[in-house]
Structures are given as C-alpha cells and as structure tokens.
Design an enzyme around this catalytic site. Structure first.
Site, PDB file in Angstrom:
ATOM      1  N   GLN A 165       0.625   6.318   1.569  1.00 34.83           N
ATOM      2  CA  GLN A 165       1.214   7.314   2.198  1.00 34.83           C
ATOM      3  C   GLN A 165       2.945   7.560   1.718  1.00 34.83           C
ATOM      4  OE1 GLN A 165      -0.060   9.704   3.426  1.00 34.83           O
ATOM      5  NE2 GLN A 165      -1.904   8.582   4.297  1.00 34.83           N
TER       6      GLN A 165
ATOM      7  N   LYS B  49      -3.518  11.990  -2.843  1.00 34.91           N
ATOM      8  CA  LYS B  49      -2.678  12.358  -1.534  1.00 34.91           C
ATOM      9  C   LYS B  49      -1.224  13.021  -2.205  1.00 34.91           C
ATOM     10  CE  LYS B  49      -4.465   8.726   1.215  1.00 34.91           C
ATOM     11  NZ  LYS B  49      -5.375   9.287   2.179  1.00 34.91           N
TER      12      LYS B  49
ATOM     13  N   ASP C 169       0.786  -1.380   0.007  1.00 35.18           N
ATOM     14  CA  ASP C 169      -0.040   0.014  -0.080  1.00 35.18           C
ATOM     15  C   ASP C 169       0.894   0.899  -0.035  1.00 35.18           C
ATOM     16  OD1 ASP C 169      -1.596   2.301   0.462  1.00 35.18           O
ATOM     17  OD2 ASP C 169      -2.607   1.087   2.400  1.00 35.18           O
TER      18      ASP C 169
END
Ligand code: 7TS
Length: 414
Positions: free
Chosen positions: A206, A229, A203
């Site tokens: 971030q 993001k 993932d």
C-alpha cells in the site's frame, strides 16, 4: 489550484484510463487499495508484448527470445531505479506481494529460525504479512509476537522496544496499513531491528503505489509489493532483497530456469535473481509494470500526493459531518494515504457496500484481510473507501450524499 484547473487535471488524467471512461465510466471506483485501475499504456503494453515480443524469455538462442528477455530485464531495471535498489540482482519478480512474503518466509525464515525464536509483526498486518510468518514459526518451533497500535493506528517506538525480545529474529511490518492508511516509520524500525541483529521485512503493497520508496534510505532487508495496486497488471509482483541475504538463501521454488547444472544427484543453482524465478516468467506482466512505472513517473509523485491528499481531506471533512458515521484512525488527512475506513451506526458494512453499488459507487466492506486488527479494534467488519489520484471531488460528493441519506432510506428516524 483553482477549481477550473483541478477539473482540467481530472479530465486529463481520467482520459488515460479506459475503464473510467468506458462502460463503467459512471461508476465511482473507490477501491484502489484492492487493485488500481490501469492506464491505457499498461493495457497496451501487455498486448504489445504478445504481438511483438512473445517467446519464452531467458532460454532462447534466437532473436525473438532475446527480445522477450530484453523487455523482461529492462522491466527489472525500471523497478530497480523506481525503488532505488543497488542492483538488479536484488529485484525478484513474483506473482504478487503475497508470494514475495511467502518466498521470504519459506526460503529465509524456515531455514534460519531455531526453536524458541520469535517473529514480530504488527497488529495492522494484512493476512499476507502474518500467515506466512505464523506458518514459518510453527514449523520451526518458534512463535509470532504482536506489536499493537494506538487508536490512531500508530506504532510507537516505545511499543516496539517493549515487544522486541532477545529471541526476535525477524520483524515484519507494513509501510502503510490497508485499513488505517497510516504510514509506519519504517526507517526507524528497521534501524532498531538491525541494532539487535534481526532482519526487517517491509510490506510495501500500500505504500509503493502512493509514496516514493527508497529501499536504501529505509535500509530494509526485504520489501514486497504488487504490480496490480500500482497501475500495473495482475500477476506480477516484486520482492526486493539485500544481495547478501538472497545469496545465502536456498531457492523457494524448484524447476526450470533457476539452475546452473543438474545431474541425477543434484543441482547447482542459477545466480541472482534467477535462482528465485523458477519456471516460465510473466514477462508480459513485467513489461506492463515497467510501463506503469513510466506512467507514474510522468505524472510524478508530487502530483499523485497532492491529488490524493486533497481528495482525502475533501472526503474526511465531509464524512465527519455525518453524525452517525465514525471514521477509524488518525484525524489528520495526511496520515491516511487515501484510505478511509468507517462504520455507520446501525448499518452493516456489507449493506453499505451493496446500497452504494446500486448507486454506482464501488467500495470495500468486510475485514479487509486483517482479522487480528478487527479483533483488536472490536469491530468485526468495516466499510473502506480507498482513493487514487484519478478520483475526483464529484465522486466523493456522490459517496458523501449516499451515506448521508442511507440510514433514512433504511427507516431510521434520525
Ligand atoms: N499487504 C497489504 C498491506 C495489502 O493491502 C495487500 C492486499 C497485500 C499485502 C496482498 O496483496 P496481493 O496483491 O498479494 O493480494 N490488500 C487488499 C485490500 O486491502 N483489499 O484487497 C486486497
């Protein structure tokens, strides 16, 4: 860098972000892990797409539709280069990281898992990298196992070897935690996973906005991330997948544009990546994302990292002086990637966020969509500051001062 040089750099960067200088210009936006602000080039790109290229891509036989298709496919190439994938066939556009992870859970996990098989996730995962696996495991008669971190948010090789069993078929792990900010050693865990013949899903929601990510060097089988993001528009996300795996998978969503031929009896499916992009795509979003990538490349990861690390250190040094405030995770600013999660003795995180809002400071409070982690840490809720390279020392000082006086204002005596 001198103070003067840093201030000049602040101003130059912030001038690229209309929101930071507009109506909300007085606000300190410290919630970039939720969504980043957007530079003007990205906002204008979406507008430009609709003004200059708008037609339904991938199906038109006229020039305008070809242009729309070109912008969309150029964006795919920009993403490919950005994450160092070998081929555009391996870049699938989705809505966001959540959809990318669900795609793998539905189209890979549910078609390959057998009864008793296991998926290994870490306790750090955002719900988006846990619930799709839990659902897939339940449907297949399998189970999800958890890999726990230490107090500093670290997943060790030892813990990994212990949690990995001979029934583990998939490992799903975040590269950077949205609560602890710590980076997992994805290259190591992907290698260990492959040694045992399992598949590794990373993932990158971030990490991709803050670090150079190279899918070949990491050797992950899948990588999911969101455009919004990383300075891009909302509604566009990416799934990278290794071609051999994607080719073997059934489609996820069925409908227009993902087929070769359809008869009353069945269909043959389009080649990669279109097999996984059913329906009209978000070409304007993809175009916007390509401009976000261009912008990030212009700023450069050296500058992004230098600024974010500097601001993280600057914030940590000052927040640590507040004797009632406890920062979670590593003591090393370099292990936070701009994410600082904390509790303030006697003050509920929702109250912290509401009081800061009154002082024009935006932070996140709650469980951060990571409830298993909150349960593990025995902290139902925390406050979280997440920084990006467009933030400034001045914004952090406002935050530090507001937190310093908050308990006093609420009637605490010391
Ligand atoms: N994975 C991680 C590690 C995340 O931090 C998030 C969103 C997601 C997946 C899901 O991304 P989406 O774009 O599909 O929603 N994280 C956060 C957050 O920390 N605050 O708001 C959203």
């Amino acid at each position: 860098m001198t103070e003067q040089e840093r201030k000049e750099q602040d101003e130059k960067i912030r001038a690229d972000f209309p929101l930071l200088t507009g109506k909300y210009g007085e606000y300190a936006y410290l919630d970039s892990a939720a969504t980043s602000q957007k530079p003007r080039v990205v906002i204008e790109a979406e507008k430009e797409f609709y003004e200059a290229y708008n037609a339904n891509p991938l199906r038109g036989l006229y020039q305008l539709s070809v242009e729309a298709t070109d912008r969309y496919e150029e964006a795919r190439e920009a993403v490919r280069v950005f994450i160092h994938a070998g081929s555009c066939e391996e870049i699938i556009f989705t809505r966001n990281a959540t959809e990318s992870l669900n795609l793998v859970a539905y189209a890979y996990a549910m078609n390959t898992l057998k009864e008793g098989d296991e998926i290994l996730v870490t306790i750090l995962e955002h719900h988006s990298n846990f619930l799709p696996w839990l659902n897939a495991a339940k449907r297949c008669g399998g189970r999800v196992n958890f890999l726990e971190c230490d107090e500093s948010g670290r997943i060790t090789e030892e813990a990994f070897r212990e949690a990995f069993t001979d029934r583990t078929r998939i490992v799903a792990m975040t590269q950077v935690s949205n609560v602890m900010g710590r980076e997992n050693d994805i290259a190591l865990f992907a290698r260990l996973t492959h040694e045992k013949g399992a598949v590794f899903v990373a993932d990158g929601a971030q990490s991709v906005p803050h670090l150079p990510v190279d899918v070949k060097a990491l050797d992950v089988d899948f990588l999911a991330f969101s455009g919004h993001k990383m300075l891009g528009p909302m509604g566009i996300g990416v799934l990278y997948g290794k071609r051999e795996l994607l080719n073997k998978m059934n489609p996820f969503l069925y409908g227009g544009e993902m087929i070769e031929t359809v008869t009353r009896m069945g269909a043959t499916y389009a080649e990669l990546p279109h097999k996984f992009e059913a329906g009209t795509v978000n070409a304007a979003g993809a175009y916007g994302l390509s401009k976000a990538i261009e912008y990030m490349n212009q700023i450069g990861f050296d500058t992004i990292r230098e600024r974010e690390d500097h601001l993280t250190r600057f914030a940590m040094e000052r927040l640590q002086q507040n004797q009632h405030l406890k920062l979670l995770g590593s003591k090393d600013p370099l292990e936070h990637h701009g994410i600082l999660t904390f509790v303030l003795e006697g003050v509920h995180p929702h109250d912290i966020a509401a009081i800061l809002d009154a002082e024009k400071i935006c932070i996140r409070a709650g469980h951060h969509c990571a409830q298993p982690l909150m349960q593990f840490m025995k902290t139902p809720s925390t406050a979280r500051v997440s920084l990006a390279f467009y933030n400034t020392e001045e914004e952090i000082l406002r935050l530090v001062n507001a937190l310093e006086t908050m308990r006093e204002k609420l009637g605490f005596f010391s």
